[in-house]
Design a protein around this motif. Structure first.
Motif, short mmCIF file in Angstrom:
data_model
loop_
_atom_site.label_atom_id
_atom_site.label_comp_id
_atom_site.label_asym_id
_atom_site.label_seq_id
_atom_site.Cartn_x
_atom_site.Cartn_y
_atom_site.Cartn_z
N LYS A 138 0.83 -1.21 0.00
CA LYS A 138 0.00 0.00 0.00
C LYS A 138 0.87 1.26 0.00
N THR A 139 1.81 1.31 0.94
CA THR A 139 2.60 2.53 1.09
C THR A 139 3.49 2.76 -0.14
N THR A 140 4.10 1.69 -0.65
CA THR A 140 4.93 1.80 -1.85
C THR A 140 4.10 2.35 -3.01
N ALA B 268 -2.86 8.04 6.45
CA ALA B 268 -3.87 7.68 7.46
C ALA B 268 -3.42 6.50 8.32
N ASP B 269 -2.17 6.08 8.16
CA ASP B 269 -1.64 5.04 9.03
C ASP B 269 -1.01 5.73 10.24
N GLU B 270 -1.88 6.06 11.22
CA GLU B 270 -1.48 6.90 12.35
C GLU B 270 -0.26 6.36 13.09
N ILE C 138 -4.57 8.80 -0.62
CA ILE C 138 -4.67 8.45 0.80
C ILE C 138 -4.07 7.07 1.04
N ASP C 139 -3.03 7.02 1.88
CA ASP C 139 -2.44 5.74 2.28
C ASP C 139 -3.10 5.34 3.59
N THR C 140 -3.56 4.10 3.66
CA THR C 140 -4.24 3.65 4.87
C THR C 140 -3.47 2.49 5.51
MG LIG Z 1 1.83 0.95 4.82
#
Ligand SMILES: [Mg+2]
Ligand SMILES: Nc1ncnc2c1ncn2[C@@H]1O[C@H](COP(=O)(O)OP(=O)(O)O)[C@@H](O)[C@H]1O
Length: 204
Positions: A16-18, A38-40, A79-81
């Motif tokens: 996801k983040t990549t 959004a990955d707190e 938006i990254d979750t």
């Molecule tokens: Mg991630």
């Protein structure tokens, strides 16, 4: 109003983040882009973007800090979750976005996580999502792509190849494009350029 592209999967470690960082970087070549992390707990996208690199092409903020007014000047919000296997499906994320991209790796466990992620989307009749297969190795990605397409799962044509350059780039807080000397980094970066073109054709 900016177009919103959310990246989600109930499973963690699926790219996801990549995907968020490289989609934002690619979109940033022609558009104003804001990445919202959004990955707190981990904020991996934010720390990647904090790297000292002159040609980052997007802005980034923690999701909770962004006000609507701050987003108005942008063409795209990415938006990254976080992965959230414990609960919460992705229906509302899809409903609040123009497109939900669901990355997955082509291994068995990720494919199981993918099916659990997609089930609520399918049963709620959500259509604005696309699966993206990343970290392809030895034809497994194409195999999964065909299997999903046979089941009428909307899946992007581009399959992003596997390369250890991805982990290196994250560690050095630079985008893949910064590795001009690394053959595979360039190829993965080109895969993300193709992914971005496909995504754009789905949000226009
Ligand atoms: Mg991630
Ligand atoms: N195309 C790829 N090739 C090789 N490794 C990858 C690829 N994409 C992601 N990875 C690796 O998979 C792991 C999880 O990726 P990440 O983007 O952080 O996923 P998530 O945000 O879903 O947890 C990281 O170690 C990352 O380097």
């Amino acid at each position: 109003m900016p177009k919103i592209i959310a990246i989600g999967n109930m499973k963690g470690g699926v790219g996801k983040t990549t995907t968020a960082v490289h989609l934002a970087q690619q979109l940033g070549k022609k558009h104003k882009v804001l990445l919202l992390d959004a990955d707190e707990e981990l904020q991996c996208a934010l720390s990647w973007r904090e790297g000292d690199y002159a040609a980052w092409r997007f802005d980034a903020l923690p999701y909770r800090e962004a006000t609507e007014k701050m987003t108005l000047n942008y063409d795209y919000l990415v938006i990254d979750t976080k992965g959230n296997e414990q609960g919460g499906d992705l229906v509302s994320l899809a409903q609040d976005s123009d497109l939900l991209v669901v990355p997955t790796k082509p291994d068995g466990l990720s494919a199981t996580g993918l099916m659990k992620t997609l089930a609520p989307l399918v049963s709620d009749g959500i259509q604005n999502y696309r699966v993206l297969i990343v970290a392809n190795m030895g034809g497994r990605g194409e195999e999964l792509r065909e299997a999903l397409a046979d089941q009428d799962v909307p899946v992007l044509n581009t399959v992003v190849r596997h390369s250890t350059a991805v982990g290196d780039a994250a560690e050095r807080q630079r985008p893949l494009e910064a590795y001009t000397s690394h053959k595979y980094a360039k190829l993965v970066d080109a895969d993300y350029a193709a992914v971005t073109r496909e995504i754009l054709s789905n949000v226009r």
